[in-house]
Design an enzyme around this catalytic site. Sequence first.
Site, PDB file in Angstrom:
ATOM      1  N   HIS A  93      83.453  32.675  52.544  1.00  0.00           N
ATOM      2  CA  HIS A  93      82.036  32.672  52.173  1.00  0.00           C
ATOM      3  C   HIS A  93      81.111  32.690  53.388  1.00  0.00           C
ATOM      4  O   HIS A  93      79.926  32.982  53.262  1.00  0.00           O
ATOM      5  CB  HIS A  93      81.697  31.497  51.243  1.00  0.00           C
ATOM      6  CG  HIS A  93      81.628  30.153  51.882  1.00  0.00           C
ATOM      7  ND1 HIS A  93      82.645  29.222  51.808  1.00  0.00           N
ATOM      8  CD2 HIS A  93      80.647  29.551  52.592  1.00  0.00           C
ATOM      9  CE1 HIS A  93      82.275  28.122  52.442  1.00  0.00           C
ATOM     10  NE2 HIS A  93      81.068  28.301  52.930  1.00  0.00           N
TER      11      HIS A  93
ATOM     12  N   ASP B  19      89.296  31.375  49.833  1.00  0.00           N
ATOM     13  CA  ASP B  19      88.067  31.221  50.613  1.00  0.00           C
ATOM     14  C   ASP B  19      88.360  31.155  52.107  1.00  0.00           C
ATOM     15  O   ASP B  19      87.794  30.346  52.840  1.00  0.00           O
ATOM     16  CB  ASP B  19      87.265  29.988  50.175  1.00  0.00           C
ATOM     17  CG  ASP B  19      85.851  29.978  50.745  1.00  0.00           C
ATOM     18  OD1 ASP B  19      85.332  31.061  51.059  1.00  0.00           O
ATOM     19  OD2 ASP B  19      85.271  28.879  50.900  1.00  0.00           O
TER      20      ASP B  19
ATOM     21  N   SER C 211      81.049  24.904  57.533  1.00  0.00           N
ATOM     22  CA  SER C 211      82.071  25.707  56.858  1.00  0.00           C
ATOM     23  C   SER C 211      82.870  26.532  57.860  1.00  0.00           C
ATOM     24  O   SER C 211      82.304  27.255  58.679  1.00  0.00           O
ATOM     25  CB  SER C 211      81.419  26.645  55.843  1.00  0.00           C
ATOM     26  OG  SER C 211      80.945  25.949  54.731  1.00  0.00           O
TER      27      SER C 211
END
Length: 411
Positions: free
Chosen positions: A129, A159, A243
């Site tokens: 993402h 992911d 992230s």
Amino acid sequence: MGFYNHEYEREPRRPNKMKWVGMIVLSALVGSASTLAAVPFLLKSNVIAMPQASIGNNLTNTSAPVSNVTVKVNDGVVSAVNKVKAAIVGVVNYGRVTDFWTQNSKVQEQGEGSGIIFDKQGHIITNNHVVEGATSVEVLLPDGKKAKAKVIGTDRYSDLAVLQIPASLVTGVATFGNSDSLQVGEPAIAIGNPLGHEFNQTVTEGVISALSRTMPVKDEKTGQVLGQETVLQTDAAINPGNSGGALCNIEGQVIGINSAKIASAGVEGMGFAIPINEARPIIDDIMKYGHVNYPALGIGVRDVSQVPTEYLPQLPVDYGVFVIQVQSKEAKASGLQRGDVIVALDGEKITDSSTLHTVLFKHKIGDTVKLTVYRDGEKKEISVKLISLSSLNKTQPQGYFGGQGNGNVVP
């Protein structure tokens, strides 16, 4: 996975940090000035009673001990951070945006995340993402240099994504630890770029809060839940921009890839990371093939809950997936048909397409699985040989209820 509240929404990526700093400084100055102005009045009115020994020249005669010894800090956390920080980078996603009025397009920054250099050839692991939808990707190195990165491959189901920068720019390489040996309560150290490059190389510390939490993995474009992923839970602070960064143990080894947090009023210290042992086979497949070789049934399905009732057969349950399309020759040979409703795979209950993926991905390409299906109210057992997901046509199956796609999934 992203950053979630109860409505599963992404938090703002980069608030105005200078505004925060200004507010903090102003508050400190106002507070200090107000206190100083009030002291003479408070003393005169005896609101504050201070011992005479602490006023005037007697301050120089204090007996408080003074030490000029320099303290050298080299505890486990500092040592761990020093081992891995040179391998932690920022990742910037650039995308092409078209102006609605002029229809002119330009490339601009869409968001920032973090990444981990894991070999001397310049390969970097990050979240899918973080780079999804990027026209180009740039990496911010620990020394402040910037480099264009090549996207080797991505995987939306886990992911995860792998990038690469020139080997000549590598200043440090992370070591992967063993996430299967972790214990609840042991130290956990998060390193990354929360809120973007202004706060690069930020370190936060906590513990491993839980070992086997389950979080949904969503498609960023459609919002569709693709499956469930097992993650580590930590109370080390994780924020937007973290992230793809590292969650490390006390030895400075990467044990997880930071990917999500619960973002909701009144909730603190609930961050999540993909265990490195779960990520390693994904990384290996992306490095080798540019994608992950998942097993597939070779069909298109849609959640029963999303199917108009007039299309449903006589169904004694309110869960399962509705077969929209039978694509592969293996699935056709098995006898599966459009309109079948799959409710179990090898005895495991299939509630929707998300659980179908989760159960299916436990198997290998070439395995034969047994499906429990309902057809016109009759329960059947059908055996299907699994094929490679990458061998299927990547376009969505034609809409069974009119139109292309309509939330259909290819498992």
